[in-house]
Every structure is written in structure tokens, then in C-alpha cells.
Design an enzyme around this catalytic site. Structure first.
Site, short mmCIF file in Angstrom:
data_model
loop_
_atom_site.label_atom_id
_atom_site.label_comp_id
_atom_site.label_asym_id
_atom_site.label_seq_id
_atom_site.Cartn_x
_atom_site.Cartn_y
_atom_site.Cartn_z
N LYS A 290 53.69 28.53 46.19
CA LYS A 290 54.41 27.72 45.18
C LYS A 290 54.87 26.41 45.80
O LYS A 290 54.78 25.36 45.18
CB LYS A 290 55.62 28.49 44.65
CG LYS A 290 55.27 29.64 43.73
CD LYS A 290 56.53 30.24 43.14
CE LYS A 290 56.25 31.55 42.47
NZ LYS A 290 57.46 32.32 42.20
N HIS B 213 29.18 52.82 38.52
CA HIS B 213 27.87 52.17 38.50
C HIS B 213 27.92 50.80 39.16
O HIS B 213 26.97 50.03 39.08
CB HIS B 213 27.39 52.07 37.05
CG HIS B 213 27.23 53.42 36.42
ND1 HIS B 213 26.04 54.10 36.36
CD2 HIS B 213 28.17 54.26 35.88
CE1 HIS B 213 26.22 55.29 35.79
NE2 HIS B 213 27.52 55.41 35.49
N GLU C 146 53.35 44.22 45.79
CA GLU C 146 54.52 43.39 46.08
C GLU C 146 55.61 44.18 46.79
O GLU C 146 56.42 43.61 47.51
CB GLU C 146 55.10 42.80 44.78
CG GLU C 146 54.61 41.40 44.50
CD GLU C 146 55.32 40.70 43.35
OE1 GLU C 146 54.86 39.61 43.00
OE2 GLU C 146 56.31 41.21 42.80
O1 PA5 Z 1 57.85 40.66 40.50
C1 PA5 Z 1 58.16 39.50 40.46
O2 PA5 Z 1 59.28 39.12 40.79
C2 PA5 Z 1 57.19 38.44 40.01
O3 PA5 Z 1 55.96 38.95 39.66
C3 PA5 Z 1 57.75 37.75 38.77
O4 PA5 Z 1 57.91 38.70 37.76
C4 PA5 Z 1 56.85 36.63 38.30
O5 PA5 Z 1 56.64 35.71 39.32
C5 PA5 Z 1 57.47 35.93 37.10
O6 PA5 Z 1 58.73 35.47 37.42
P1 PA5 Z 1 59.73 35.01 36.31
O7 PA5 Z 1 60.03 36.17 35.46
O8 PA5 Z 1 60.93 34.51 37.05
O9 PA5 Z 1 59.04 33.90 35.55
#
Ligand code: PA5
Length: 425
Positions: free
Chosen positions: A412, A298, A277
Site C-alpha cells: 500500500k 482434471h 493472514e
Molecule cells: O482482514 C483484514 O483486515 C483485511 O482484509 C481488510 O478486511 C481489508 O483490507 C479491507 O479493509 P477495510 O475494511 O478497512 O476497508
């Protein structure tokens, strides 16, 4: 502090080697708060901040849960889930006597997975820790509705006492609900993104419930972050960040993170989110993958040894194993294994890792080693701080904003439109 060994990558470097001048600049950009996404660098002082604010309350809440429940249901996804699971599986792969079992839900929309958890939970006494910074993420929100109903059926008007919410300090649906219902709440700080939040209540409450010494984790993390501020090519975070960026520039676009401890599996998942990310944007990025050795030798071993030469490999090593396991003697030696007698299983594992490293390097896979002394609270804190600092430096070295994640919104939008969410287009 972690130790980084770049000797297995040396022959793949050009004469100039990793660019430590660029690493120094990236580090300065991070430390001065002048880079892209500087609103989200609160993780650098998070351990100190948490010690001064919520740590006592986190430990007290965990003690309450441990005293009355045999299970904790943690509801969260992505950065609101992976760190806690990584820590608990690494440090407490088998619950100790009196440790509640920690179930992770809200990280999937699978009905079958939900039923599996409900079946395992049975009629145990349990508490819920719902974790969502935004408070609007579909997977945890959907699971939370289901577990709230379950709590209400089980505990009636006492149900609210079994809910702990970790969310934004002021905003979001979860925060409003928590205020209305009087749930004990913990904060995901504004200036800390999900994937950098494991050393906040997001990770610490589930870890403390599982029996992990979170005070030791936090004290170790404070010391680690201080040490990692070193401005020198001796800084292991510089070494790792600069080496991987150098190799990326030479066409190694995939990094596999491996460990010879199966309990590291979810730390690998945490690392993948952290690096994926943070770096995968603007058409750039090293693709992060993870493997479990020796098991995956393996299955993936062939590809690593002889597939396209675009892989670099980072191995996380623990210098000492927790317990000894001398290899047993067998007078008959029918299986021909007596040549192992006199060695400990931990020695055999280490020798295997040396052998694999030699083979992979010879086969054209640059190898980086990240080593910490032990699989304990201090080792965990060292790894988390090291990978976070190195990730930020590496991201800045490649010219991206390591702290945003605009790409995760695309699916989303489609999902909410297809599910008929009011207002979704
Ligand atoms: O790194 C991030 O921002 C995402 O992985 C969020 O942690 C994930 O989408 C969960 O989001 P939230 O904590 O708002 O539910």
C-alpha cells in the site's frame, strides 16, 4: 457441530501424534485473553453481541432493500467482502423468487470489471452497502465514489436513502461521510478484525438481502461457539488445529482446502484469507490454497497425486445434498453408463470423493475431513465458527499473533507513493 475425521492423516503422524497439550494451552491463551492480539478476540462473542444490538436493524434494512430494489451493490474487499460472498454463493447460488441480485464491487481496481457490473446492473433499482472498517481502503473507496455518482443521477435528492454504510463506530472517512449525509450505518466492532467479521453486519446485511435466514445463522453460531469451548481432544477445533500443526512440523507446508460442491468456491476464498493472514508471519505459516473437486482433479489432480510431497488436504463435506437427482436409465446404454442406474448423483459424488481420498492418501497426501450435515444456515454457521476457533488455536500453537496483518501494509505504501497520494513517501 462439525465432525473432523483424521483417519486419512493417521499414517503420516509420528507415534506421539498431534500435540493436544499444546492445543489446550493455545485454547486457554485464547479464552483467557492473555495472548498476542487479545484486543481482537471480540469475534468469540460476536453472534451474542450482534443479537443484542444490531440484528433487528440489519433484518429491517434488508427487508427495506428487498421490497424496493432488484439489486444490491456490495462494496468492500478482503475481510469486508469474502465472508458475505462465500455465504451467498454457498447458500443462495441461484437467487430465489423475489431475491435481489447481489453484486460485489470494490474488490478490484479493474476498469473492465467495473463496466461489466454496470452493464449487468443496467437500469435496475438498486441499493448500495459500502463496507470498510478503516474507511480508507483504496479499492472500495474508489468504487464507492463511482456508485454514489450513479445513485445521485438515478435518485437525485433521495440518493442518500439508498446507501448503507458498515464501518467503524467512531473513526474514519466513511464514518464521517455517513454522519454528514445521514446514511444508515452499521458497526464493525473495534475488537473484531476484518477476516473474523462475517457474523457482524459486514456479512449479515448482504446475506439477509440475498434471502438467507440470518437469525438462524446467529442462533446456530451462538450454540456452535459454546460447543467449541470444549477443553478436550474431542473438540474438533483442537483436532484440526493440532493435526495441521503436526503435519506442518513434518514438512507439509501447503494445505489445500477442497470441496465437492462448486458453491463452496468463495468459502474457500474466505478460508484462505482467514488462515493466510492469521498464520503467514514471522517466516512461518502453512500456505493455504483451495481447489474445487471434481473439476480440479482434471487440472490439479496430477500435481496433488504425484508432485512434491509437501501438500496436506482438507476436504469439507456436506453429509446430505439438498436435493435428490437419481441417475437416469437409458435402454440403449450407448454411453455405457447404466452401471450408475439406481444411484443418486449425490451418491456418485460421494463415492468419487472416497476414491480420491484413497488415492491421495496412498500417494502421500495426508487427508483431513471436516463434515457438516447440510449446506444450510446451520452448516454455514458451524463451518465459520469451527474454522475461526481452530485458526486462533492453530496460530497460537505456532507462536504467532493470529490477529494482526502487518505484512499487507508494504504494497500500500508503494502504491500510494506511485499514485501521488499527498503525504505518501
Ligand atoms: O482482514 C483484514 O483486515 C483485511 O482484509 C481488510 O478486511 C481489508 O483490507 C479491507 O479493509 P477495510 O475494511 O478497512 O476497508
Amino acid at each position: 457441530m462439525v465432525h473432523v475425521d483424521l483417519s486419512g492423516a493417521q499414517k503420516f503422524f509420528t507415534a506421539a501424534g498431534p500435540d493436544y497439550k499444546l492445543a489446550a494451552l493455545a485454547h486457554e491463551t485464547l479464552a483467557s485473553g492473555t495472548g498476542l492480539g487479545a484486543d481482537f478476540i471480540g469475534w468469540r462473542s460476536l453472534p451474542q453481541h450482534i443479537k443484542e444490538t444490531e440484528l433487528d436493524r440489519i433484518v429491517a434494512a434488508a427487508e427495506k432493500i428487498r421490497a424496493r430494489s432488484t439489486a444490491l451493490v456490495v462494496i468492500g474487499i478482503g475481510g469486508s467482502y469474502l465472508g458475505a460472498r462465500g455465504a451467498i454463493e454457498l447458500l443462495k447460488p441461484v437467487p430465489g423468487k423475489g431475491d435481489p441480485r447481489v453484486f460485489f464491487v470494490g474488490n478490484t481496481l479493474s476498469a473492465d470489471a467495473l463496466w461489466d457490473t454496470l452493464d449487468q446492473l443496467g437500469d435496475q433499482d438498486f441499493d448500495v452497502n459500502v463496507i470498510s472498517k478503516s474507511g480508507t481502503t483504496l479499492e472500495p473507496a474508489a468504487s464507492f465514489r463511482i456508485f454514489r455518482e450513479l445513485l445521485a443521477r438515478k435518485y437525485g435528492d433521495k440518493a442518500d436513502e439508498h446507501i448503507f454504510a458498515t464501518t467503524d463506530a467512531k473513526r474514519g472517512a466513511l464514518k464521517s461521510l455517513a454522519n454528514d449525509r445521514g446514511w444508515e450505518s452499521f458497526v464493525v466492532p473495534d475488537d473484531v478484525g476484518g477476516r473474523f467479521s462475517v457474523l457482524s453486519a459486514v456479512g449479515l446485511l448482504p446475506m439477509a438481502v440475498a434471502g438467507i435466514d440470518v437469525r438462524l445463522v446467529i442462533d446456530s453460531a451462538i450454540a456452535e461457539l459454546k460447543a467449541l469451548d470444549l477443553r478436550s481432544p474431542e473438540n474438533p477445533a483442537w483436532q484440526y488445529a493440532a493435526a495441521r500443526q503436526h503435519l506442518y512440523g513434518k514438512g507439509y507446508g501447503i494445505e489445500i482446502l477442497g470441496c465437492y460442491e462448486p458453491s463452496f468456491r468463495f468459502m474457500g476464498e474466505w478460508w484462505k484469507q482467514l488462515y493466510g493472514e492469521s498464520e503467514g508471519k514471522d517466516g512461518k505459516g502453512i500456505f493455504p490454497a483451495s481447489v474445487e473437486f471434481t473439476a480440479d482433479l482434471h487440472s490439479m489432480g496430477q500435481f496433488i497425486q504425484a508432485g512434491p510431497r509437501t501438500l496436506m488436504e482438507t476436504i469439507v463435506r456436506f453429509s446430505r445434498s439438498r436435493r435428490e437427482f437419481p441417475f437416469p436409465n437409458d435402454e440403449q446404454n450407448a454411453d455405457g453408463l447404466n452401471y450408475l442406474v439406481g444411484k443418486d448423483m449425490a451418491d456418485i459424488n460421494r463415492i468419487a470423493s472416497d476414491a480420491v481420498r484413497e488415492a491421495h492418501v496412498a500417494g502421500g497426501v495426508p487427508n483431513l475431513v471436516v463434515e457438516v450435515p447440510k449446506r444450510d444456515e446451520e452448516g454455514f454457521a458451524a463451518l465459520v465458527c469451527f474454522f475461526e476457533v481452530a485458526c486462533a488455536i492453530s496460530g497460537y500453537m505456532s507462536g504467532v499473533n493470529p490477529f494482526d496483518q502487518p505484512g499487507v501494509e508494504a504494497y500500500k505504501k508503494n502504491m500510494f507513493r506511485m499514485l501521488g497520494k499527498p503525504g505518501a513517501v
